[in-house]
Motif scaffolding. Structure first.
Motif, short mmCIF file in Angstrom:
data_model
loop_
_atom_site.label_atom_id
_atom_site.label_comp_id
_atom_site.label_asym_id
_atom_site.label_seq_id
_atom_site.Cartn_x
_atom_site.Cartn_y
_atom_site.Cartn_z
N MET A 61 0.82 -1.21 0.00
CA MET A 61 0.00 0.00 0.00
C MET A 61 0.85 1.27 0.00
O MET A 61 0.41 2.32 -0.46
N ALA A 62 2.08 1.19 0.47
CA ALA A 62 2.97 2.34 0.46
C ALA A 62 3.32 2.76 -0.97
O ALA A 62 3.79 3.87 -1.20
N SER A 63 3.07 1.89 -1.94
CA SER A 63 3.35 2.20 -3.34
C SER A 63 2.26 3.04 -3.99
O SER A 63 2.41 3.48 -5.12
N LEU A 64 1.17 3.28 -3.28
CA LEU A 64 0.02 3.95 -3.86
C LEU A 64 0.32 5.38 -4.31
O LEU A 64 0.88 6.17 -3.57
N ASP A 65 -0.10 5.67 -5.53
CA ASP A 65 -0.01 7.02 -6.06
C ASP A 65 -1.36 7.46 -6.64
O ASP A 65 -1.46 8.47 -7.31
N GLY A 66 -2.37 6.67 -6.38
CA GLY A 66 -3.72 6.97 -6.88
C GLY A 66 -4.71 6.05 -6.23
O GLY A 66 -4.35 5.21 -5.40
N GLY A 67 -5.96 6.21 -6.59
CA GLY A 67 -7.03 5.38 -6.06
C GLY A 67 -8.00 6.21 -5.22
O GLY A 67 -7.71 7.33 -4.84
N ILE A 68 -9.14 5.63 -4.97
CA ILE A 68 -10.17 6.26 -4.15
C ILE A 68 -10.09 5.65 -2.76
O ILE A 68 -10.05 4.44 -2.61
N THR A 101 9.69 4.15 -5.90
CA THR A 101 9.76 5.08 -7.03
C THR A 101 10.23 4.42 -8.32
O THR A 101 9.53 4.44 -9.33
N ALA A 102 11.41 3.82 -8.31
CA ALA A 102 11.95 3.18 -9.53
C ALA A 102 11.13 1.95 -9.92
O ALA A 102 10.89 1.71 -11.11
N LEU A 103 10.69 1.19 -8.93
CA LEU A 103 9.92 -0.02 -9.24
C LEU A 103 8.57 0.33 -9.88
O LEU A 103 8.09 -0.40 -10.74
N SER A 104 7.97 1.42 -9.46
CA SER A 104 6.68 1.83 -10.03
C SER A 104 6.84 2.24 -11.50
O SER A 104 5.91 2.06 -12.29
N ASP A 109 1.91 -1.11 -14.21
CA ASP A 109 0.54 -1.65 -14.22
C ASP A 109 0.56 -3.08 -13.69
O ASP A 109 0.99 -4.00 -14.37
N TRP A 110 0.07 -3.25 -12.48
CA TRP A 110 0.08 -4.57 -11.85
C TRP A 110 -0.99 -5.49 -12.40
O TRP A 110 -1.09 -6.65 -12.01
N ASN A 111 -1.78 -5.02 -13.35
CA ASN A 111 -2.72 -5.90 -14.04
C ASN A 111 -2.03 -6.68 -15.15
O ASN A 111 -2.59 -7.63 -15.67
N GLN A 112 -0.83 -6.24 -15.53
CA GLN A 112 -0.09 -6.91 -16.60
C GLN A 112 0.51 -8.22 -16.10
O GLN A 112 0.81 -8.37 -14.92
N GLU A 159 12.21 -6.20 -7.00
CA GLU A 159 13.63 -5.89 -7.16
C GLU A 159 14.40 -7.10 -7.70
O GLU A 159 15.36 -6.95 -8.43
N THR A 160 13.95 -8.30 -7.36
CA THR A 160 14.55 -9.52 -7.89
C THR A 160 14.24 -9.67 -9.38
O THR A 160 15.11 -10.07 -10.16
N LEU A 161 13.03 -9.32 -9.78
CA LEU A 161 12.62 -9.47 -11.18
C LEU A 161 13.13 -8.36 -12.08
O LEU A 161 13.31 -8.56 -13.29
N ARG A 162 13.38 -7.19 -11.53
CA ARG A 162 13.72 -6.01 -12.33
C ARG A 162 14.91 -6.23 -13.27
O ARG A 162 14.83 -5.91 -14.46
#
Length: 173
Positions: A61-68, A101-104, A109-112, A159-162
């Motif tokens: 949740m700390a990655s959030l930059d949008g949403g309602i 920041t860099a991971l986002s 898009d986490w739907n991908q 970070e492992t996948l990046r």
């Protein structure tokens, strides 16, 4: 009940407001990276994000930059997986959000879905930790589900996948 848009009111500001107010209740964030946080008297006592609970859910949740978001006053937590008082909670959220920041940018898009590219071959050298995460790539419907299935924290998993994504060995599809 309080409602708002995290594109207008940043997540950290919203959390600061609710933690400082000392209100008890549940914060729900509708977003692919969203979830629910339960607060009691200036403390985060539980977090859920999909199948993630506790620390891993809070990190997600700390990655959030949008949403309602919706805050429901007086909602009791179903569990107690955290005990983070206001200052510690805000510091943790700030540190985690900076780490995203860099991971986002890399995984916007986490739907991908992630899949192995044509450049991948079975002779590719990987560590045991990398293998554990890479073994989830073909089985997950999207990034969110992959993170839910990983035994590692969400940031550690991405970070492992990046490097594999940057090298073109896996791809978003």
């Amino acid at each position: 009940m309080v409602r708002g848009d995290l594109a207008v009111f940043p997540f950290l500001s919203v959390m600061q407001m609710f933690l400082t107010s000392g209100r008890a209740g549940r914060l729900i964030v509708e977003h692919i990276r969203g979830g629910q946080l339960w607060l009691e008297r200036g403390e985060i006592v539980h977090a859920e994000a999909g199948r993630l609970r506790g620390e891993h859910a809070l990190q997600c949740m700390a990655s959030l930059d949008g949403g309602i978001f919706t805050f429901e006053v007086g909602q009791e937590p179903p569990n107690r997986t955290l005990a983070l008082r206001r200052d510690m909670a805000l510091r943790r959220l700030l540190d985690d959000s900076e780490g995203w920041t860099a991971l986002s940018r890399t995984f916007p898009d986490w739907n991908q879905r992630l899949r192995f590219s044509a450049k991948w071959n079975d002779a590719q050298p990987v560590t045991r930790a990398q293998y554990r995460v890479l073994s989830l790539v073909g089985d997950s419907q999207n990034i969110r589900m992959l993170l839910e299935r990983s035994p590692d924290a969400p940031r550690v998993t991405l970070e492992t996948l990046r490097p594999f994504l940057m090298a073109g060995l896996i791809e978003l599809g």
